[in-house]
Design a protein around this motif. Structure first.
Motif, PDB file in Angstrom:
ATOM      1  N   GLU A 559       0.852  -1.187   0.000  1.00 39.59           N
ATOM      2  CA  GLU A 559       0.000   0.000   0.000  1.00 39.59           C
ATOM      3  C   GLU A 559       0.892   1.243   0.000  1.00 39.59           C
ATOM      4  OE1 GLU A 559      -2.820   0.047   3.094  1.00 39.59           O
ATOM      5  OE2 GLU A 559      -3.933  -1.704   2.366  1.00 39.59           O
ATOM      6  N   VAL A 560       0.570   2.158  -0.904  1.00 46.58           N
ATOM      7  CA  VAL A 560       1.348   3.391  -1.062  1.00 46.58           C
ATOM      8  C   VAL A 560       0.463   4.561  -0.681  1.00 46.58           C
ATOM      9  CG1 VAL A 560       2.680   4.833  -2.634  1.00 46.58           C
ATOM     10  CG2 VAL A 560       2.652   2.343  -2.934  1.00 46.58           C
ATOM     11  N   MET A 561       0.989   5.441   0.154  1.00 40.40           N
ATOM     12  CA  MET A 561       0.273   6.649   0.562  1.00 40.40           C
ATOM     13  C   MET A 561       1.017   7.867   0.016  1.00 40.40           C
ATOM     14  SD  MET A 561      -0.543   8.123   4.373  1.00 40.40           S
ATOM     15  CE  MET A 561       1.126   8.712   4.595  1.00 40.40           C
ATOM     16  N   ALA A 562       0.278   8.723  -0.673  1.00 39.21           N
ATOM     17  CA  ALA A 562       0.832   9.953  -1.221  1.00 39.21           C
ATOM     18  C   ALA A 562       0.218  11.134  -0.503  1.00 39.21           C
ATOM     19  CB  ALA A 562       0.570  10.046  -2.722  1.00 39.21           C
ATOM     20  N   LEU A 563       1.064  12.056  -0.053  1.00 35.40           N
ATOM     21  CA  LEU A 563       0.608  13.269   0.623  1.00 35.40           C
ATOM     22  C   LEU A 563       0.474  14.382  -0.403  1.00 35.40           C
ATOM     23  CD1 LEU A 563      -0.007  14.984   3.155  1.00 35.40           C
ATOM     24  CD2 LEU A 563       2.455  15.369   3.360  1.00 35.40           C
ATOM     25  N   LEU A 564      -0.707  14.988  -0.435  1.00 26.87           N
ATOM     26  CA  LEU A 564      -0.986  16.095  -1.344  1.00 26.87           C
ATOM     27  C   LEU A 564      -1.456  17.282  -0.539  1.00 26.87           C
ATOM     28  CD1 LEU A 564      -3.098  14.117  -3.989  1.00 26.87           C
ATOM     29  CD2 LEU A 564      -0.626  14.373  -3.929  1.00 26.87           C
ATOM     30  N   CYS A 565      -1.292  18.444  -1.124  1.00 28.67           N
ATOM     31  CA  CYS A 565      -1.806  19.676  -0.509  1.00 28.67           C
ATOM     32  C   CYS A 565      -2.326  20.561  -1.635  1.00 28.67           C
ATOM     33  CB  CYS A 565      -0.716  20.385   0.297  1.00 28.67           C
ATOM     34  SG  CYS A 565      -1.362  21.724   1.329  1.00 28.67           S
ATOM     35  N   PRO A 566      -3.564  20.356  -2.097  1.00 23.48           N
ATOM     36  CA  PRO A 566      -4.094  21.136  -3.229  1.00 23.48           C
ATOM     37  C   PRO A 566      -4.093  22.624  -2.918  1.00 23.48           C
ATOM     38  CG  PRO A 566      -5.492  19.253  -2.727  1.00 23.48           C
ATOM     39  CD  PRO A 566      -4.529  19.370  -1.600  1.00 23.48           C
ATOM     40  N   PRO A 567      -3.736  23.445  -3.893  1.00 23.98           N
ATOM     41  CA  PRO A 567      -3.667  24.894  -3.621  1.00 23.98           C
ATOM     42  C   PRO A 567      -5.019  25.517  -3.328  1.00 23.98           C
ATOM     43  CG  PRO A 567      -3.335  24.428  -5.955  1.00 23.98           C
ATOM     44  CD  PRO A 567      -3.331  23.114  -5.259  1.00 23.98           C
ATOM     45  N   ASP A 568      -6.123  24.891  -3.804  1.00 27.19           N
ATOM     46  CA  ASP A 568      -7.438  25.474  -3.547  1.00 27.19           C
ATOM     47  C   ASP A 568      -7.982  25.108  -2.176  1.00 27.19           C
ATOM     48  OD1 ASP A 568      -7.514  22.872  -4.273  1.00 27.19           O
ATOM     49  OD2 ASP A 568      -9.408  22.978  -5.365  1.00 27.19           O
ATOM     50  N   LEU A 569      -7.339  24.140  -1.501  1.00 28.08           N
ATOM     51  CA  LEU A 569      -7.756  23.741  -0.159  1.00 28.08           C
ATOM     52  C   LEU A 569      -6.679  24.107   0.845  1.00 28.08           C
ATOM     53  CD1 LEU A 569      -9.166  20.179  -0.917  1.00 28.08           C
ATOM     54  CD2 LEU A 569     -10.458  22.305  -0.680  1.00 28.08           C
TER      55      LEU A 569
END
Length: 1694
Positions: A559-569
């Motif tokens: 299982e792979v987890m990717a951390l994102l931080c969308p600019p609109d949120l």
């Protein structure tokens, strides 16, 4: 290590501590020797000590973070460094014990920039940075601050002590070099600076002229005193002392390095490439010149070459190019043999300097810029440091090869990781792409591999000895490290054109998850047996900030987890997907045609978190740890399984703890998931318990100054950690300090993981070893197959179909050197689509071709159609959407251009309004001109602004003040100049009559202008000789400005009058032109009527309005304006048509040409119609018709006479009108000419007044400059007086201290003498023979210790211990010798031992007293020298004060002279100047004085009287001289007559007596005889004249006969010429016949005859010449004989 108690934290549970195992790093700061075999240098938070022979490293940590300033002393074996915090501290440690010797706390608030040890003595110099910029001298053994001096704003880049004298330091920066002296007065120390005068950039010496004091040699008697530039600039404070104009500042050389010599001088290098020598005593720098050696033998040099990355030719070219450039010296080291220096060229040079020249040899080349050269304390080893941080060792005495001690990488460390299984080796990568392999036990360097590309990420594979490195261009390199000594690249894959940002292996080592930019994640098979196959990719919704993996052993699921931080949120997002084993078994079923993983396979889930995170890691059991991005918190989340993908509920944190770190940071989990590590920009590593999140351990291994920690890695057993800094270039290996029981559990976990991986490690390593090393050639083999396939496809296609899509794609394949995996998948998908829809494509192509043909036919028909029916080209565009898009784009472009034009027009309108407001609206009188009608004159008025309220108030104030002054002057004159009544009234009247005459004289000359004649009132002005004060000059300027205003106003009034006159004249001319135009039309003349008009210069208002005729482009109309214009045009057309359809107008025009009566002007147009019978012949006319015709002729005759009469009348009237116009316009031109002359005179008057104003302004300016200069001198005087007080006080204090110390010294010396004198008294109980022997022993002293000179040492400065150390060593040696002398063996025989003991004690006391006196004497000498320096300083300041006072007195005299010596303007007529004209443009009136006219007139009368007397005496003298001249002339005349007579007598004596002369002498009446002969000759001439006339008549008759004969001859010649032509023809024929025949014998005979004639003629000519010569000889003989018979007369002497 810093404890938790020191940081004020209470850690609840502490399992273990971390210790620094080893540190690796490089530095580009100065490296130094701590002893003969060990070097040290700062690196991040540590100081590394490296043994040159064993290369063993020792680490010293700075407890408070990053190491600041650093210095090392090899003699004392100590290092000094400062930390970087508020109120920094300097630490001094000893080596090799690494014991803290002292801790120095100074006054620095932020940081220390430099530290330096003295060569001798326990002295340390420190230089702090902003805000103090203070130089401090410390006694580091006693921890005492000796002295300190601040110089605000001055940064220093280099600092060093003089090895020969610790009282001298040298400080330099990029622009200056300063020598500091430490002056000592007993226990006091003082710092004094002396800047060195550096030469200019070109090496020439600069002359620093004193810009503050004036120079008496420079004078200007016309413009006033010459002042310094600072006074002219208006500076009076401290700036005035050093102010220089920018153009006068000549830049000096920029120092880069300096070095002390054995003679206490300096050598310096600079950025310009010059080599300088500096004399410390005179502080002068001189340029050293290169002197080539005489012999060609060069000293032996050591060659060194680093590992070449380029070919030999390119490397050689680069080296040659570098050698040709002029090197910039950056490092120097002085040796007993000479000077070693190096710089930007990377070559270590050896200089041998003699005088101002040097010879240079090249020692070795390191191919990198060198920034430091340091000798070991024994001067046997030279340490060379480059700008990259590499360190080389060279032994000059042995000429050995250069040894690279430290091999620095090209950039900072990027990342580090442990090589599986993590207990033996570790790998690091630098940003430049250099991969290093290190031994984990002690950090020893094993090998290096350079990728020659910028790296972005690196990770080690758990299932094999391979390393994956990601690059900025999208490559992933796979490196084989099975042989750690020789790492190699075995594979490279280009995933995409996006940079690789993250690399992550799963725990089983089966997959490599690669995160790229723009949210791309690529999945690769991590096993070498699968050739690192790319399994697929997926795209996230935004940029990937981090990756985390979990491997399930039972299900073999990752299982792979990717951390994102969308600019609109404003919160983080987690996207989790699975990697089943199916993607490696059946990969084609798990991805689509473009290589993207299917969602059904990866089972993607999404979670929204409450905070934005910078890092997140996942633990088994769906637990996630996150580090907050904007606040330093660590949050713990528990993820619940989601039912659907679209579930966007926000997951809240279960637990949150503060991290006490600078955000943002990132987290790491240990392999057993029990420990959580957090790092951030502050450089502190925190280890937390993964369950309770309590802090287990902490280590300050990096610093905030180095941007914190860049990466962190745990070993599989959890015992080691690798931490590298972001920008400090340091890699730190940490290890747990734990017991046996505490490490049992992690060891067991590690063994379980290792057992699981062992099988795959063995198999995969075997495959990895068998793989070939990757290079460009092997990579191209894969591409060649694709190229061959594409070429085969191109050959199968016909030439017409080259532009199809498939061929286009094939061409793309051929044009790319290396295609990304992503593009390969896309092209493969496109090829499959092309094959799948090939039939459909063919049908579409056929339809498109058919449609294209139809459109072409339609376009051809459209071209043949008429213009009105022809369609536009765009109408045939079938792509309606494209057409609409182009239309919209064109409209947008038009709107954009229209907006730009509108904005440009708006800007121009604004500029126009500003100009109009400033130059037109603000003018009360507008500027305009008047031009003549016929001449080229043009007269302009004076544009004038309305005077402001302030100007009028100032003028009114000055006029009122002038009235008060006039009234006051009149009253004072009446009081002072009161005269008694006894004066006769006649004399008063005479005086009253004379006063106006005396008043008129100055009015025309002393006023200096003619403004009174042009409207100005000069009576209100001050007299030019009374303008002394500043207020008077300002008032005079205001009055002169008012006069100028009045002069201009008066002229403008005249100008307006003439302008109105011209308008009237133009109106009259226009009236007359109307009549002239009528006459010209009636007379039908082809003449143009002259129409005068006003030009734009005469009516300037026209320039503000734009006429329609000036617009050359079509006016843009809006649709509304266009419709309105069309409607108005239609109405006008209807009105015209209605007027033309009027019946009354048509009837009037038909009957009477549109008029009701015939005017006299129409008489020329009247025509009498002829009778109708005129067309018949006149023979057919009857009487009535003849009568009618006669009447018709009569009427025509009368009409013609009337026409002629009227024509003459019109011509007369025309000439009269034209003459009138010419006269009136000419009169106006004369008026304009007079106005022009008036304008010229007005300009002259205005210039006169402006000249006065300029002179007054210059005097005010000079007065202000003098005041400024005086204020500047007073300020400088006050400053010097304060310095004088301080120096006088310093002298007083130093003298008092010297007197007190002298008194102490005298007392000690007296006590010492008393001890010697009281010796016999003290030993009076001893026998006399023993006393003498004891006194000799009492006076005896041991020999002084001789300093052993090591001749074989290479130290150029010698072994010079410090003064305190030398004194202690000498005293100890002396005491040791005294102890030997006190031995009982040296006791005299028969002496009592008690007496000997008492004697030894007395002698020891005496020796100690003598040593104390000597030391006091040395101290007294230093104090006296210090006192003398203070006296010299005081004397220097006193002389400066005297100089300033003299300057002030001179300035005051100049100011007084300037106020009294006024500049006066005169109006002098030509011929009235009493001085001789000078050759220069401006005469020199230096010796001229201003006196009254009466004095000149009296002097002229006296001169005239004396002149008349002189003329009378001159006339008398002239007459007398005239008589003398006459007598002299007569005397000369008599002499000349005498000479003539003597000459005649000589001629008579020499005269030959001919027959005529004999006859003249013999005949008495010679004149009558001559007369008779003349008469006979006249008769003869008459007869000859008659005979001549008769002969002339005969000759005329003969001439006529000859003319007749000539005519006959001509006729005969004509006939002969005709015959000649015939004869010539016959001759030519005969010649041809003759040439055809044989004529050789005849021609030879003729030639012989001709030769015989020539010879005969030659003989006759020679005979004639001989006879002529004989005749000439005979004639000469005859003449000689004849001359012998002549009488001879000889000259007689009187």
């Amino acid at each position: 290590m810093e404890s938790d108690a020191e940081n004020g934290e209470d850690i609840g549970r502490r399992v273990a501590d971390l210790e620094v195992r080893w540190v690796q790093g490089f530095t580009n700061r100065n490296v130094g020797f701590v002893n003969d075999k060990t070097i040290c240098y700062p690196c991040g938070n540590y100081i590394l000590f490296v043994d040159i022979e064993t290369k063993k490293k020792t680490v010293l940590k700075c407890k408070n973070g990053h190491v600041g300033a650093f210095a090392v002393n090899g003699k004392s074996q100590v290092v000094a460094f400062s930390d970087q915090k508020l109120n920094p501290v300097i630490y001094i440690y000893t080596f090799p014990g690494l014991v803290k010797r002292s801790e120095i706390k100074g006054q620095a608030q932020l940081d220390y920039s430099l530290l330096a040890f003295s060569y001798t003595g326990p002295y340390l110099a420190s230089y702090s940075s902003v805000p103090e910029f203070a130089l401090s001298i410390w006694d580091w053994q006693e921890n005492i601050l000796l002295c300190s001096k601040s110089q605000p704003g001055v940064t220093v880049t280099s600092m060093s002590f003089n090895p020969m004298n610790w009282h001298q330091l040298c400080l330099s920066n990029e622009n200056s070099l300063t020598v500091w002296n430490i002056e000592r007065n007993d226990q006091e120390h003082h710092l004094k600076s002396k800047p060195v005068r550096l030469p200019a950039e070109d090496g020439s010496l600069m002359y620093n002229q004193d810009v503050f004091f004036s120079h008496p040699g420079i004078q200007d008697l016309y413009y006033g005193p010459v002042l310094p530039i600072s006074a002219i600039a208006g500076l009076a404070g401290d700036e005035a002392e050093t102010f220089r104009p920018k153009d006068d500042i000549q830049p000096s050389v920029h120092p880069t390095v300096h070095c002390w010599t054995a003679t206490s001088d300096l050598y310096m290098g600079c950025e310009e490439g010059h080599f300088l020598a500096i004399n410390v005593e005179t502080l002068k720098a001189s340029l050293l010149y290169y002197k080539p050696p005489r012999d060609t033998k060069e000293r032996r040099r050591t060659q060194f070459h680093s590992l070449p990355l380029l070919s030999d030719d390119s490397l050689k070219n680069e080296e040659d190019k570098r050698r040709k450039q002029k090197p910039v010296l950056l490092a120097m080291a002085y040796h007993k043999d000479g000077l070693y220096a190096a710089g930007s060229d990377g070559i270590v040079h050896f200089y041998q300097i003699k005088g101002t020249h040097y010879q240079m040899d090249n020692c070795f080349d390191v191919s990198e810029p060198i920034i430091s050269l340091v000798f070991s304390p024994d001067y046997n080893i030279l340490l060379v440091e480059t700008d990259k941080g590499s360190v080389y060792v060279y032994k000059p005495s042995q000429n050995e090869k250069v040894i690279k001690l430290l091999d620095a990488c090209n950039d900072h460390f990027l990342s580090a990781d442990f090589l599986t299984p993590g207990n033996k080796y570790c790998v690091s990568v630098a940003i430049s792409g250099e991969v290093h392999v290190w031994l984990l036990e002690d950090g020893a360097f094993i090998s290096k591999l350079c990728l020659n590309t910028q790296a972005t990420a690196m990770v080690c594979c758990p299932s094999s000895y391979s390393v994956a490195v990601g690059t900025k261009v999208g490559h992933v390199y796979f490196i084989d490290v099975t042989k750690v000594e020789t790492p190699r690249v075995v594979h490279r894959v280009l995933l995409s054109n996006l940079p690789v940002q993250h690399l992550q292996y799963d725990q089983s080592g089966q997959y490599l998850i690669t995160g790229a930019a723009e949210g791309h994640i690529f999945i690769l098979d991590a096993r070498p047996s699968k050739l690192f196959q790319v399994l697929g990719y997926l795209v996230m919704s935004s940029e990937v900030l981090g990756l985390s993996t979990i491997y399930d052993v039972e299900s073999e699921l990752v299982e792979v987890m990717a951390l994102l931080c969308p600019p609109d949120l404003r919160r983080a997002r987690l996207e989790i997907f699975c990697l089943p084993s199916a993607i490696t078994i059946d990969n084609d079923e798990c991805i689509d045609e473009r290589g993207m993983l299917k969602n059904s396979v990866i089972q993607k889930h999404q979670y929204e978190l409450e905070y934005p995170l910078s890092s997140a890691v996942r633990q088994k059991g769906d637990t996630v740890y996150g580090y907050c991005k904007h606040a330093p918190f660590i949050c713990k989340y528990h993820l619940t399984k989601k039912k659907t993908w679209k579930d966007v509920s926000v997951t809240l944190s279960e637990k949150r703890i503060p991290s006490h770190q600078f955000a943002p940071g990132f987290l790491h989990l240990s392999p057993n998931s029990q420990l959580l590590a957090s790092v951030a920009k502050d450089g502190v590593l925190f280890i937390h318990d993964a369950v309770t999140l309590e802090t287990v351990a902490r280590e300050h291994c990096h610093s905030y100054q180095g941007q914190g920690i860049g990466s962190l890695a745990f070993s599989l057993d959890g015992q080691f950690l690798l931490v590298n800094g972001m920008d400090d270039g340091t890699l730190v290996c940490l290890k747990w300090k734990t017991g046996e029981d505490e490490i049992k559990e992690p060891t067991d976990d590690w063994r379980l993981i290792l057992a699981f991986l062992n099988n795959s490690i063995y198999n995969e390593n075997a495959v990895l070893k068998s793989m070939e090393e990757w290079n460009i050639a092997t990579e191209s083999l894969l591409e060649s197959s694709l190229e061959m396939e594409s070429q085969e496809m191109l050959q199968k296609k016909p030439s017409v179909e080259v532009m199809d899509e498939d061929s286009y794609l094939n061409l793309n394949i051929l044009s790319t050197d290396e295609m990304t995996w992503l593009n390969q998948k896309v092209q493969k998908a496109i090829k499959e689509e092309i094959k799948k829809f090939a039939d459909k494509r063919k049908e579409l192509k056929k339809g498109i071709k058919k449609l294209r043909k139809t459109i072409q036919e339609m376009m051809y028909e459209n071209e043949q159609a008429p213009d009105i029916e022809r369609l536009d080209q765009q109408e045939f565009n079938l792509d309606i959407e494209e057409q609409e898009r182009l239309q919209v784009e064109s409209e947008q472009e038009v709107a954009k251009i229209r907006k730009e034009i509108e904005m440009e027009n708006l800007a121009k309108c604004y500029l126009r309004d500003v100009i109009k407001k400033e130059c037109w609206d603000s003018m009360s009188i507008k500027g305009r001109a008047i031009k003549c009608f016929h001449a080229a004159y043009e007269v302009k008025n004076y544009p004038m602004k309305e005077r402001s309220k302030e100007e009028l108030e100032a003028l009114e104030r000055v006029l009122q003040l002038k009235k008060f002054e006039s009234a006051d002057f009149k009253i004072r004159k009446e009081i002072v100049e009161f005269q008694p009544q006894a004066v006769p009234p006649k004399e008063e009247g005479e005086k009253v009559e004379e006063e106006p005459a005396t008043d008129e004289a100055p009015s025309s000359s002393l006023i200096g202008s003619l403004s009174a004649q042009f409207g100005g009132d000069t009576s209100i002005l001050y007299h030019q000789m009374d303008l002394h004060t500043r207020e008077q000059k300002i008032n005079q300027i205001i009055l002169l400005q008012d006069i100028i205003y009045k002069v201009k106003t008066a002229f403008n009034k005249e100008f307006d009058t003439v302008a109105r006159q011209k308008e009237q004249e133009i109106a009259r001319v226009k009236e007359r032109n109307l009549r002239i135009q009528e006459i010209v039309e009636q007379l039908e003349l082809q003449e143009e009527v002259w129409e005068p008009a006003l030009t734009d210069d005469e009516i300037p208002e026209r320039a503000l309005t734009v006429q329609d005729s000036e617009i050359k482009v079509e006016k843009y109309l809006t649709p509304e304006q266009r419709a309105k214009a069309e409607m108005m045009a239609k109405i006008e057309m209807e009105r015209r048509l209605a007027s033309l359809n009027s019946a009354r107008q048509r009837a009037l025009y038909d009957m009477m040409n549109g008029v009701l009566e015939i005017k006299k002007e129409d008489i020329l147009k009247i025509e009498i119609p002829p009778p109708p019978f005129v067309s018949k012949p006149d023979t057919l006319w009857n009487e009535e018709e003849k009568k009618v015709f006669k009447e018709f002729e009569k009427k025509v005759k009368e009409l013609n006479e009337e026409r002629e009469k009227y024509r003459k009348t019109l011509e007369t009237e025309l000439k009269k009108l034209q003459t009138s116009i010419q006269e009136t316009t000419q009169t106006f031109d004369d008026t304009v000419s007079k106005l022009f002359e008036r304008k010229v005179k007005s300009e002259m008057v205005i210039y006169q007044e402006e000249l006065k104003i300029n002179n007054l302004l210059y005097s005010l300016l000079l007065d202000e400059e003098l005041s400024t200069r005086e204020a500047g001198l007073n300020h400088f005087l006050d400053k010097k007086q304060k310095e004088k007080l301080s120096t006088a006080q310093a002298v007083q204090v130093a003298r008092a201290q010297d007197d007190a110390y002298r008194e102490t010294y005298d007392n000690l010396a007296a006590e010492d003498k008393i001890l010697e004198r009281g010796f016999k008294k003290e030993f009076s109980d001893v026998p006399a023979h023993h006393i003498d022997h004891l006194f000799k022993l009492y006076k005896r002293r041991p020999r002084a210790q001789k300093i052993k000179m090591h001749l074989d040492t290479a130290n150029p400065y010698g072994d010079r211990p410090g003064s305190a150390r030398a004194y202690k060593e000498a005293l100890a040696h002396l005491m040791k010798a005294i102890d030997e002398m006190d031995d009982p063996e040296n006791m005299p025989e028969g002496l009592d031992p008690t007496v000997w003991e008492r004697f030894c004690l007395a002698r020891r006391t005496k020796v100690e007293s003598e040593q104390l006196v000597k030391r006091k004497a040395l101290t007294l000498a230093e104090m006296q020298a210090f006192l003398q320096k203070r006296i010299d300083d005081d004397e220097k300041i006193r002389m400066d004060i005297e100089k300033i006072l003299n300057e002030l007195n001179t300035l005051r005299e100049e100011k007084m002279r300037f106020q009294l010596d006024l500049t006066i303007q005169f109006l002098l007529k030509q011929g009235q100047v009493e001085l001789e004209s000078a050759a220069e443009l401006i005469p020199d009136y230096t010796d001229a004085i201003l006196i009254h006219k009466s004095v000149i007139e009296e002097l002229n009368c006296t001169i005239r009287a004396q002149g008349e007397k002189k003329i009378a005496s001159m006339v008398e003298s002239k007459d007398f001289s005239k008589g003398i001249f006459q007598l002299e002339w007569e005397h000369k005349k008599m002499k000349m007559l005498m000479e003539d007579l003597n000459q005649k007598a000589r001629d008579i004596q020499k005269l030959h007596v001919s027959r005529d002369r004999q006859l003249f002498l013999s005949v008495l009446n010679y004149d009558s005889r001559i007369t008779q002969q003349v008469s006979v000759m006249e008769q003869t001439l008459g007869v000859m004249d008659k005979l001549h006339k008769k002969n002339v008549k005969n000759r005329q008759k003969v001439f006529k006969d000859l003319e007749k004969r000539i005519c006959l001859k001509e006729q005969a010649n004509y006939k002969l010429s005709q015959e000649l032509q015939e004869m010539l023809v016959s001759v030519s024929e005969r010649r041809h016949i003759f040439e055809a025949a044989d004529t050789q014998l005849i021609s030879e005979k003729a030639a012989k005859d001709h030769y015989r004639d020539i010879v005969q003629r030659r003989q006759l000519v020679d005979l004639a010449k001989e006879q002529a010569q004989e005749i000439a000889v005979l004639q000469a003989e005859v003449e000689r004989l004849r001359m012998r018979t002549f009488p001879a007369l000889f000259e007689t002497e009187y």
